[in-house]
Design a protein around this motif. Structure first.
Motif, mmCIF file in Angstrom:
data_model
loop_
_atom_site.group_PDB
_atom_site.id
_atom_site.type_symbol
_atom_site.label_atom_id
_atom_site.label_comp_id
_atom_site.label_asym_id
_atom_site.label_seq_id
_atom_site.Cartn_x
_atom_site.Cartn_y
_atom_site.Cartn_z
ATOM 1 N N GLU A 6 0.816 -1.225 0.000
ATOM 2 C CA GLU A 6 0.000 0.000 0.000
ATOM 3 C C GLU A 6 0.845 1.269 0.000
ATOM 4 O OE1 GLU A 6 -3.125 0.387 -0.743
ATOM 5 O OE2 GLU A 6 -2.943 -1.766 -1.092
ATOM 6 N N ILE A 7 2.102 1.136 0.443
ATOM 7 C CA ILE A 7 3.004 2.300 0.371
ATOM 8 C C ILE A 7 3.696 2.328 -0.990
ATOM 9 C CG2 ILE A 7 4.878 3.559 1.517
ATOM 10 C CD1 ILE A 7 4.331 1.933 4.049
ATOM 11 N N LEU A 8 4.172 1.174 -1.423
ATOM 12 C CA LEU A 8 4.885 1.108 -2.703
ATOM 13 C C LEU A 8 4.061 1.670 -3.864
ATOM 14 C CD1 LEU A 8 7.378 -1.309 -4.014
ATOM 15 C CD2 LEU A 8 5.283 -1.282 -5.350
ATOM 16 N N ARG A 9 2.767 1.381 -3.856
ATOM 17 C CA ARG A 9 1.954 1.812 -4.998
ATOM 18 C C ARG A 9 1.839 3.339 -5.093
ATOM 19 N NH1 ARG A 9 -3.062 -1.571 -4.444
ATOM 20 N NH2 ARG A 9 -3.598 -0.593 -6.419
ATOM 21 N N GLN A 10 2.198 4.040 -4.030
ATOM 22 C CA GLN A 10 2.100 5.508 -4.061
ATOM 23 C C GLN A 10 3.308 6.204 -4.698
ATOM 24 O OE1 GLN A 10 0.659 7.202 -0.212
ATOM 25 N NE2 GLN A 10 0.478 5.053 0.402
ATOM 26 N N TRP A 11 4.396 5.443 -4.931
ATOM 27 C CA TRP A 11 5.594 6.135 -5.420
ATOM 28 C C TRP A 11 6.382 5.383 -6.493
ATOM 29 C CZ3 TRP A 11 10.336 3.843 -5.340
ATOM 30 C CH2 TRP A 11 10.471 2.702 -4.540
ATOM 31 N N PRO A 70 2.421 10.714 -14.363
ATOM 32 C CA PRO A 70 1.026 10.350 -14.050
ATOM 33 C C PRO A 70 0.714 8.857 -14.224
ATOM 34 C CG PRO A 70 1.139 11.201 -16.269
ATOM 35 C CD PRO A 70 2.547 11.241 -15.732
ATOM 36 N N TRP A 71 1.724 8.006 -14.426
ATOM 37 C CA TRP A 71 1.446 6.566 -14.389
ATOM 38 C C TRP A 71 0.978 6.200 -12.972
ATOM 39 C CZ3 TRP A 71 3.629 2.334 -17.776
ATOM 40 C CH2 TRP A 71 3.878 2.808 -19.069
ATOM 41 N N THR A 72 0.246 5.091 -12.901
ATOM 42 C CA THR A 72 -0.193 4.616 -11.594
ATOM 43 C C THR A 72 0.073 3.114 -11.483
ATOM 44 O OG1 THR A 72 -2.411 4.260 -12.482
ATOM 45 C CG2 THR A 72 -2.040 6.337 -11.320
ATOM 46 N N ILE A 73 -0.192 2.581 -10.320
ATOM 47 C CA ILE A 73 -0.036 1.145 -10.114
ATOM 48 C C ILE A 73 -1.395 0.571 -9.754
ATOM 49 C CG2 ILE A 73 0.923 -0.571 -8.517
ATOM 50 C CD1 ILE A 73 3.513 1.060 -8.579
ATOM 51 N N SER A 74 -1.832 -0.449 -10.521
ATOM 52 C CA SER A 74 -3.179 -0.981 -10.293
ATOM 53 C C SER A 74 -3.166 -2.230 -9.416
ATOM 54 C CB SER A 74 -3.878 -1.283 -11.619
ATOM 55 O OG SER A 74 -3.065 -2.075 -12.444
ATOM 56 N N LYS A 75 -1.991 -2.829 -9.247
ATOM 57 C CA LYS A 75 -1.936 -4.047 -8.429
ATOM 58 C C LYS A 75 -0.517 -4.272 -7.920
ATOM 59 C CE LYS A 75 -3.337 -8.919 -8.718
ATOM 60 N NZ LYS A 75 -3.849 -9.959 -9.624
ATOM 61 N N VAL A 76 -0.390 -4.651 -6.668
ATOM 62 C CA VAL A 76 0.913 -5.025 -6.100
ATOM 63 C C VAL A 76 0.714 -6.270 -5.240
ATOM 64 C CG1 VAL A 76 2.908 -4.317 -4.732
ATOM 65 C CG2 VAL A 76 1.519 -2.572 -5.862
ATOM 66 N N GLN A 79 12.832 10.391 -10.713
ATOM 67 C CA GLN A 79 11.522 10.927 -10.290
ATOM 68 C C GLN A 79 10.915 10.049 -9.194
ATOM 69 O OE1 GLN A 79 8.745 11.799 -13.513
ATOM 70 N NE2 GLN A 79 6.998 11.789 -12.089
ATOM 71 N N CYS A 80 11.079 8.744 -9.347
ATOM 72 C CA CYS A 80 10.551 7.833 -8.316
ATOM 73 C C CYS A 80 11.260 8.041 -6.982
ATOM 74 C CB CYS A 80 10.679 6.384 -8.756
ATOM 75 S SG CYS A 80 9.484 5.961 -10.033
ATOM 76 N N ALA A 81 12.555 8.337 -7.023
ATOM 77 C CA ALA A 81 13.284 8.590 -5.770
ATOM 78 C C ALA A 81 12.720 9.805 -5.056
ATOM 79 C CB ALA A 81 14.782 8.767 -6.053
ATOM 80 N N GLU A 82 12.350 10.822 -5.827
ATOM 81 C CA GLU A 82 11.718 12.010 -5.225
ATOM 82 C C GLU A 82 10.367 11.649 -4.606
ATOM 83 O OE1 GLU A 82 13.289 14.705 -4.836
ATOM 84 O OE2 GLU A 82 14.890 14.550 -6.311
ATOM 85 N N ILE A 130 6.943 10.234 0.280
ATOM 86 C CA ILE A 130 6.127 9.248 1.002
ATOM 87 C C ILE A 130 6.830 8.781 2.272
ATOM 88 C CG2 ILE A 130 5.160 6.917 0.912
ATOM 89 C CD1 ILE A 130 3.647 8.832 -0.846
ATOM 90 N N ALA A 131 8.110 8.410 2.153
ATOM 91 C CA ALA A 131 8.832 7.816 3.296
ATOM 92 C C ALA A 131 8.947 8.815 4.437
ATOM 93 C CB ALA A 131 10.206 7.326 2.860
#
Lengths: 161, 161
Positions: free
Chosen positions: A36-41, A46-52, A149-152, A157-158
């Protein structure tokens, strides 16, 4: 904002992203291992994550389904090779589960987290590939921009956990 | 003599060797994990093994150098992915050490040992490949004959331990 640090590749066919992130490594580890945290970053907006789905242990499977702004989904199955709490995570897409070879082994990711003082973390993510063509393809796909960008996003989040 | 048993491949691009071996699985496990024993049976004679190094744990490296009758040497580096004492060993040549991608991932080997009663072992070795071409190449290299001959050599050594 993260701070870029100068870290060279440690092996052939490696791309490396190295940052000082303003969050302690325990929180970064949580952001990498709790769905639930990973999917936020984990994908550049504007890509998103639909399943983890993640079974965080050596030999455990992971599945991250990425979704582009048009709604197309891209499943990324893989396997954890090594997990050291708050220190290290190694995953690969060479297997879709333990131990089924995937159609196309592309990379192995080695993440290391070191305490950098003041609640910060020295964050090094290495993407190792099986050949030079895949390194070049990964760079052209935007490795540095995307993982940067993901690191930012991860820092944001972290540090809020 | 070992007894061939009928076991089908359990995944795509898999070759399988299945035998009842007249030795208990503890001894077979030793023959697979102790270098001085392994070198006595791991290649079909008259080939020999000139060097064996093994760090038997998930992520541990292995190196087996095979030697043909003309003295040419063939190093086979790999990594253990999973080790369950007396039950299971998984290795791959996709990495030369943890976690350096090899020049050419060829196969992942899954060995399972089950008690078959009367001090015998149900011995199943699965070679999984990343594509159909490598399966075909492996069959042409003599997978069934080679691994079959090694199973006979293994039985002889293990039953003498």
């Amino acid at each position: 904002m993260t701070t870029t640090i100068d870290v060279k590749p440690s092996a052939e066919n490696e791309l490396v992203l190295a940052r000082i992130i303003d969050a302690p490594r325990e929180k970064i580890f949580r952001a990498w291992t709790e769905p639930e945290i990973l999917r936020q970053w984990f994908v550049p907006k504007p890509w998103t994550i639909s399943k983890v789905e993640m079974d965080v242990r050596p030999g455990g499977s992971s599945l991250v389904v990425m979704k582009d702004p048009d709604g197309n989904e891209y499943p990324n199955p893989g396997v954890f090779l090594e997990v050291v709490e708050n220190e290290k995570i190694v995953t690969t897409d060479a297997f879709t589960e333990a131990w089924k070879p995937s159609p196309k082994p592309f990379m192995t990711m080695i993440l290391t987290l070191e305490d950098a003082g003041d609640g910060k973390t020295r964050y090094i993510a290495r993407a190792r590939h099986w050949n030079a063509e895949d390194v070049e393809a990964h760079e052209k796909m935007g490795f540095h921009e995307g993982w940067g960008q993901c690191a930012e996003q991860l820092e944001e989040i972290a540090s809020s956990l």
